[in-house]
Motif scaffolding. Structure first.
Motif, PDB file in Angstrom:
ATOM      1  N   MET A  75      -3.100  -3.030  -1.053  1.00  0.00           N
ATOM      2  CA  MET A  75      -1.453  -1.236  -0.601  1.00  0.00           C
ATOM      3  C   MET A  75      -1.343  -0.625  -1.885  1.00  0.00           C
ATOM      4  SD  MET A  75      -0.653  -1.997   1.854  1.00  0.00           S
ATOM      5  CE  MET A  75      -1.252  -2.064   2.710  1.00  0.00           C
ATOM      6  N   ASP A  88       1.095   2.649   9.921  1.00  0.00           N
ATOM      7  CA  ASP A  88       0.460   1.366   9.778  1.00  0.00           C
ATOM      8  C   ASP A  88       0.554   0.933   8.421  1.00  0.00           C
ATOM      9  OD1 ASP A  88      -0.721   2.048  12.657  1.00  0.00           O
ATOM     10  OD2 ASP A  88      -2.997   2.627  12.000  1.00  0.00           O
ATOM     11  N   SER A  92       1.672  -2.140   5.978  1.00  0.00           N
ATOM     12  CA  SER A  92       3.094  -2.971   6.020  1.00  0.00           C
ATOM     13  C   SER A  92       4.151  -2.216   5.075  1.00  0.00           C
ATOM     14  CB  SER A  92       2.883  -4.348   5.614  1.00  0.00           C
ATOM     15  OG  SER A  92       1.585  -4.492   4.536  1.00  0.00           O
ATOM     16  N   ASP A  93       4.189  -1.596   3.974  1.00  0.00           N
ATOM     17  CA  ASP A  93       4.413  -1.965   2.856  1.00  0.00           C
ATOM     18  C   ASP A  93       5.500  -0.840   3.572  1.00  0.00           C
ATOM     19  OD1 ASP A  93       5.313  -1.080   0.667  1.00  0.00           O
ATOM     20  OD2 ASP A  93       4.731  -2.100  -0.807  1.00  0.00           O
ATOM     21  N   ARG A  95       4.216   3.434   2.836  1.00  0.00           N
ATOM     22  CA  ARG A  95       4.149   4.287   4.420  1.00  0.00           C
ATOM     23  C   ARG A  95       4.885   5.569   3.812  1.00  0.00           C
ATOM     24  NH1 ARG A  95       5.964  -0.119   7.251  1.00  0.00           N
ATOM     25  NH2 ARG A  95       7.856   1.115   6.956  1.00  0.00           N
TER      26      ARG A  95
END
Length: 813
Positions: free
Chosen positions: A171, A211, A213-214, A218
């Motif tokens: 990420m 998509d 997760s963080d 995003r």
């Protein structure tokens, strides 16, 4: 040409030879500005599915196209299309193809034309081949400072790396790559430089935005996607090419048969004419991208048009094509175009002034845009105050000017610059030199052949003969004396441009007054006409010295006449403090918590810390930095430590917080005391964590809900005290000098001080006691093993026995 290239795989040797010769002749005869006409054929021949012979010959043709200066420029403009296919061949199954692809990729990378990126090209090449870690290079790329504008070739060089970064599972790497991609696209000089990369980046950014997760990742990906989408939609290049084709089609349809029946351009078959006109459209676009002169247009376009349109029509058409195609070189992204108000705010210097520099510059790092298309114009003999929000690029601009990285700024042979900033002499070998040795070693001063008497006189003028500062190494000087040393160096260099970065930092009042007088004297010297550019947050200082103010705002440089007060009258809403990044909303607010109760101390007037008659002398000094100092603090205390430079203020603060142990006197702190220390130097205590972000450092330091650095400091202090007690029991060997040596070893272990300082202490102490100190320290730290030459050197049997059959390390003296 593709039909001829296919014959490279023919079974007949004569056919293969003829095909190779024909394609080479076509590549040689093609105008370099029309390289785009060959591009589809070369890309098709470099496809991974083609035969090794065809791929090798296509790479030879590509090298032939780069044989001239104009050819290199034309190929560089097409790096976005060429580099990806060439990089794929680095992993080809054929060894000869892989080797040739390596040479081809290195040649293509060399055409990126960006001096800021050139030092990192080997790392980029390593990322292509898979030998360099993508995450590590993305982090390095985020710290690259760009002074030049980023154009399509430079973007093409990093695009494969950014693509891999966006596909990373980390990420953190994805977030950094999103920021870099959006920022570099803002630095381009034309819309057409960005558009070739939109099809590669937009789908990846959209996927991360949807998509990841963080939520922070995003959000960053969403902003990058929106920014790039605006540029992709502004298809200026497509509109220009359509205009070129329309103009050529109209000219072709207007050709009529001649009255005398001459079988010339009018009788040219339509298929041939259209093919030639398509070629002229490609050639015109290449000339427009390359910003070719009008005589180049006449030389290259007119003869081709005359073959199908006639001389009369061709001459008139070339001028129209030139006017249309030139827009390709200046089509700017929508978010990079500044409004009319910003342009009007940029005042011009008077025509009667002696202009020092007039240049347009870009200043950015991989993760932030500081200046974009900013115009810097300065006159000789003026003093400019450079003001703006924090992180707006002021200090970076001074360094870029001093290092001559700004295009258009006079070179070192024409203009001498001197930069004064914090950190003078902090690194080796300068930190071990005395002030005079440091100045003697300066290359500019050496080239000027400045006499030693002049250097010594300048140091005396700044007060270095007081308190033994002449003989002290620079690492033993306070921040104020180091700043004075930087000013002395600048004076001796006799610069044409004086660059000062926070020059009043650490200076006492007397030397601030001296600095004001010195700068004002430079203004009055009409023979030298020294220009000064000053970054400072000291408003009173800027008011007293500046003739002009340059405001850094919205990635631009806006000049104003007058000092800071006059500037604020003209721009009362100017942002001079912390400014949030563009589009990030309001700045973050930091609120320091109220100190909690100190367990065991109920009264706010009861002291929890005191020093009584303490002395402290640095290991490299002979004169105490602090003498007979007494300090007492309670919960009611609000104490300011003031005094001239070199008086020992920072040393006293170190004694108060416990970082330094006094040679003589008493130091006591309450056992439950929690103390925070913000040191004079920004990176104090952070030398071992320079590879961490601020968040990572704080999470590591306070892991387990405890301040690990404070715990280490308390452990070191407790060990030093126990070591003193141990040494006092050794009779003749227990001296205050030995105890202070032990404290130094604890500091060396925790802060990794220089080896030279270590050797100085070894020389001044008997090896027997120093070895004992080391043994006690290592035993206290519970090590698993040691390794050293001459482990028991200087020790008799009695102090050696308690340690058993262990080996330990002692640096040689």
């Amino acid at each position: 040409m593709l039909a001829a290239l296919v014959k490279i795989d023919d079974k007949q040797a004569a056919t293969r030879t003829a095909a190779a010769r024909a394609t080479e002749e076509i590549a040689t005869a093609n105008d370099p500005y029309a390289f785009e006409a060959l591009l589809p054929t070369l890309r098709a021949a470099l496809d991974a599915k083609r035969s090794p012979a065809m791929k090798l010959h296509a790479m030879r043709l590509l090298a032939r196209c780069q044989s001239s200066r104009h050819g290199e420029a034309a190929v560089a403009q097409r790096l976005p299309q060429l580099l990806p296919v060439a990089a794929e061949l680095l992993l080809d199954t054929n060894m000869e193809v892989r080797s040739a692809a390596g040479d081809a990729v290195e040649q293509l990378l060399a055409l990126c034309g960006n001096s800021d990126l050139e030092p990192h090209l080997p790392q980029i090449f390593g990322c292509y081949r898979g030998s360099k870690d993508i995450a590590a290079f993305v982090q390095d790329l985020a710290e690259v400072v760009f002074v030049q504008r980023v154009e399509a070739p430079a973007l093409a060089a990093v695009m494969p790396v950014l693509t891999k970064g966006l596909k990373s599972r980390s990420m953190r790497t994805q977030r950094q790559t999103c920021v870099i991609a959006a920022n570099m696209c803002k630095l381009v000089s034309a819309v057409t430089d960005v558009q070739p990369f939109a099809p590669q980046l937009l789908p990846l950014l959209k996927r991360i935005h949807e998509d990841a997760s963080d939520p922070d990742v995003r959000a960053v990906a969403g902003r990058a996607h929106s920014s790039l989408l605006q540029v992709a939609d502004a298809d200026a290049a497509g509109g220009v090419r359509l205009e070129l084709k329309t103009e050529l089609a109209l000219a072709g349809s207007a050709v009529q048969p001649s009255a005398d029946g001459y079988d010339g351009p009018a009788q040219c078959p339509a298929l041939v004419r259209n093919t030639v006109l398509d070629y002229v459209a490609v050639l015109s676009a290449g000339l427009g991208h390359g910003r070719a002169r009008e005589d180049e247009w006449e030389k290259r376009v007119t003869p081709v048009l005359e073959t199908v349109l006639g001389s009369g029509c061709a001459a008139a058409l070339v001028g129209k094509l030139h006017g249309i195609a030139c827009r390709l070189a200046f089509a700017r992204p929508a978010d990079a175009v500044q409004g009319n108000e910003a342009r009007e705010a940029e005042q011009e210097l008077g025509d009667d002034l002696d202009v020092l520099c007039d240049c347009t510059l870009t200043l950015a790092c991989g993760a932030a845009t500081l200046l974009s298309g900013a115009k810097l114009r300065m006159a000789r003999g003026h003093v400019y105050g450079l003001v703006g929000a924090n992180d707006s690029g002021k200090s970076a601009l001074l360094r870029a000017l001093h290092e001559r990285r700004v295009v258009g700024f006079p070179p070192a042979g024409q203009l001498v610059t001197a930069l004064v900033e914090h950190g003078v002499g902090e690194g080796p070998p300068d930190c071990d030199r005395t002030p005079s040795e440091y100045l003697f070693a300066d290359p500019v001063i050496q080239a000027m052949q400045v006499q030693s008497s002049t250097i010594v006189g300048a140091l005396r003028h700044m007060g270095f003969d007081e308190g033994g500062h002449f003989k002290k190494p620079i690492k033993a000087l306070s921040g104020g004396w180091r700043m004075k040393l930087g000013i002395v160096r600048a004076m001796l260099q006799e610069p044409d441009v004086l660059l000062l970065d926070e020059p009043t930092g650490h200076l006492d009042a007397a030397h601030m007054t001296w600095l004001v007088d010195y700068i004002n004297c430079l203004k009055m010297d009409k023979l030298r006409l020294v220009t000064a550019l000053i970054v400072s947050h000291d408003t009173a200082f800027l008011d007293r010295v500046c003739t002009d103010i340059i405001h850094v705002c919205d990635a631009r440089l806006r000049p104003f006449s007058g000092n800071l007060s006059q500037f604020l009258e003209q721009a009362p809403d100017a942002q001079l403090g912390f400014a949030p990044p563009h589009g990030e909303g309001t700045p973050a607010a930091f609120v320091l918590p109220e100190p909690g109760a100190l367990e065991g101390v109920r009264s706010k007037g009861k002291r929890f810390l005191y020093l009584e008659d303490v002395f402290y002398t640095y290991p490299s000094g002979s004169v105490p930095a602090v003498r007979r100092a007494s300090v007492e603090c309670s919960l009611r205390s609000r104490v300011a430590i003031v005094g001239p430079n070199g008086a020992g203020k920072s040393t006293l603060a170190g004694l108060v917080v416990g970082e330094l142990a006094p040679d003589l006197g008493t130091a006591w702190r309450h056992k439950n005391l929690r103390m925070a220390f913000v040191a004079q130097h920004a990176f104090h205590h952070l030398e071992q964590h320079m590879d961490l972000t601020a968040t990572q450092y704080l999470l590591r330091r306070f892991e387990g809900n405890e301040d690990l650095e404070a715990a280490d400091l308390r452990a070191a202090g407790a060990f030093a005290e126990s070591l003193r007690a141990e040494l006092r029991g050794t009779g003749e060997r227990a001296t205050d000098h030995h105890a202070r040596c032990c404290d130094l070893w604890v500091a060396l272990e925790s802060e990794r001080l220089e080896a030279q300082r270590l050797r100085e202490t070894v020389d001044s102490t008997r090896r027997e006691n120093l070895s004992l100190s080391l043994r006690l320290q290592q035993e206290q730290l519970h090590p698993t093993g040691f390794a050293s030459p001459q482990a028991a050197a200087g020790l008799d049997e009695a102090p050696t026995a308690p340690f058993g059959p262990r080996a330990f390390s002692l640096p040689s003296a």
